[in-house]
Scaffold this motif. Structure first.
Motif, short mmCIF file in Angstrom:
data_model
loop_
_atom_site.label_atom_id
_atom_site.label_comp_id
_atom_site.label_asym_id
_atom_site.label_seq_id
_atom_site.Cartn_x
_atom_site.Cartn_y
_atom_site.Cartn_z
N PHE A 270 60.30 32.68 14.75
CA PHE A 270 59.79 33.74 13.81
C PHE A 270 59.05 34.53 14.55
O PHE A 270 58.86 35.77 14.41
CB PHE A 270 59.07 32.91 12.72
N ALA A 274 59.11 38.79 15.27
CA ALA A 274 58.08 39.48 14.68
C ALA A 274 57.69 40.25 16.03
O ALA A 274 57.52 41.74 15.61
CB ALA A 274 57.41 38.58 14.04
N SER A 275 57.27 39.84 17.05
CA SER A 275 56.74 40.61 18.24
C SER A 275 57.59 41.50 18.64
O SER A 275 57.17 42.54 18.90
CB SER A 275 56.40 39.54 19.23
N LEU A 278 57.65 44.41 16.26
CA LEU A 278 56.44 45.20 16.46
C LEU A 278 56.42 46.15 17.65
O LEU A 278 56.01 47.28 17.87
CB LEU A 278 55.33 44.40 16.46
N VAL A 367 64.10 43.09 12.29
CA VAL A 367 63.79 42.79 10.98
C VAL A 367 64.79 41.96 10.20
O VAL A 367 64.62 40.97 9.49
CB VAL A 367 63.27 43.89 10.03
N LEU A 370 65.01 38.54 11.49
CA LEU A 370 63.93 37.59 10.73
C LEU A 370 64.35 37.36 9.43
O LEU A 370 64.24 36.18 8.91
CB LEU A 370 62.57 38.50 10.55
#
Length: 405
Positions: A270, A274-275, A278, A367, A370
């Motif tokens: 996760f 997410a990193s 970003l 995304v 994720l």
């Protein structure tokens, strides 16, 4: 860590070099064989097609064989494919040789991951996989640039001969360092039995996470050169050095991901996705200056490869009845991510959204990754819930109560 992991890393180094070096040699190959650049680009696609077809197929048909024998045989096929590439008289034969070179790629990583995890204690499994993948990431730092220079100065055929020599060194290392094991007489009955082990929603969710997560990487990385030259203002002569920074970041992320995943596999996955999202979201800003663009390339490699070992291990855990096949299928998923991510990034460019728009498309894919990982987590939680007086107790490393298949 066992010294045998070095043999797997040597094989991974050779495979990583031959996979990516064609991109740097395309002008030389096109000129020598009198092809257009787009036509020569089919040589990249031929290799990827070999990976997608060969990964699950070779893993399945060799499931009952000694894994040491399988690894050596796969690397021998790799050597043959690259030697045939070096002596290919024309485009058709070179396409066939590149396809042959790609066939053992996924199965080698798949079977190698099973061998690597089998040589260490359960709490070090992810690290063992990351050490095997180290050969792949180091190939982007040293193998591909050196092989490209060799091809530019001695001819592209010399590059593939050199890669064949790396393959021979890998065979010697595998024969010397990998422990002997017995054929797997108790393996699932044939190809049908192996494929049956993949009839599991958690397996397909894990593979889907790989496709979306690494599709995010390739949506941006496939077009990173025009980003660096048109947006950040770098000269084309500096791009090779900047791509080596990607390899440095990938190597660091791979080692970090392996260490973290041994403590919290799902949390590492996760956090990595997410990193990655970003970093890709910030790409349009980071590409406005040379120093920040260089940082962005390194961070892209690090964020993407933090997820490499967790994804590989999770797929293996979810298909415990056929870990070699599942692990190899994950390599096919990586190559589908390569092709699909590049296509989606190209759509953003073609739509006129700007030079850095592929990175934003990549952020959307991260995304999505994720989301798929979240669904997989929810499925595991639901299946781990006591039902009819029975509790499922299989575990994923770093978690409690997660289901294995």
């Amino acid at each position: 860590m066992p010294l045998a992991l070095l043999a797997l890393a040597v094989g991974a180094f050779g495979i990583g070099t031959t996979e990516f070096v064609m991109m740097g040699l395309l002008p030389d190959v096109a000129d020598d064989l009198h092809l257009s650049i787009p036509a020569a680009g089919h040589l990249v696609s031929a290799y990827a097609l070999g990976v997608v077809i060969g990964a699950p197929l070779l893993a399945a048909v060799t499931a009952r064989m000694s894994r040491r024998t399988v690894l050596i045989a796969l690397m021998a096929l790799f050597v043959a494919g690259n030697a045939l590439s070096a002596f290919a008289p024309g485009n058709g034969s070179l396409l066939a040789a590149r396809f042959l070179s790609g066939l053992p790629h996924g199965a080698f990583f798949g079977v190698g991951a099973v061998v690597a995890t089998g040589m260490v204690s359960p709490e070090r499994k992810a690290r063992s996989v990351s050490l095997m993948f180290l050969g792949l990431t180091v190939a982007n730092i040293a193998g591909v640039p050196v092989a490209t220079l060799v091809g530019q100065h001695l001819g592209w055929r010399a590059t593939f001969l050199g890669v064949s020599l790396i393959g021979l060194a890998a065979i010697a290392s595998l024969a010397l360092l990998i422990p002997r094991d017995r054929a797997h007489a108790a393996a699932s009955a044939g190809l049908r039995g192996e494929l049956a082990a993949l009839r599991s929603l958690p397996v397909w969710l894990a593979l889907g996470t790989t496709v979306a997560g690494f599709g995010a990487l390739f949506a941006a990385y496939s077009y990173v050169t025009p980003m660096l030259t048109d947006a950040a203002g770098y000269a084309e002569s500096n791009v090779t050095l900047l791509l080596a920074l990607f390899g440095v970041g990938a190597t660091a992320g791979n080692l970090l991901g392996g260490r973290l995943a041994d403590h919290a596999l799902r949390g590492t996955l996760f956090g990595g996705l997410a990193s990655l999202g970003l970093v890709l979201l910030l790409f349009p800003v980071l590409m406005r200056a040379e120093w920040s663009a260089a940082l962005a390339v390194a961070l892209l490699g690090m964020a993407a490869f933090v997820t490499g070992s967790p994804l590989q291990l999770m797929v293996m855990e979810k298909a415990a009845a056929a870990p070699s096949l599942a692990s190899s299928a994950n390599q096919a998923a990586f190559n589908l991510a390569n092709a699909g991510g590049a296509w989606i990034g190209g759509l953003a460019l073609a739509a006129g959204f700007g030079t850095t728009s592929p990175a934003l498309a990549g952020a959307a894919l991260a995304v999505l990754g994720l989301g798929v990982a979240g669904v997989a987590y929810a499925v595991d939680r639901r299946r781990a819930t006591p039902s009819a007086g029975r509790v499922v107790t299989s575990r994923v490393p770093g978690e409690s109560g997660a289901l294995h298949h």
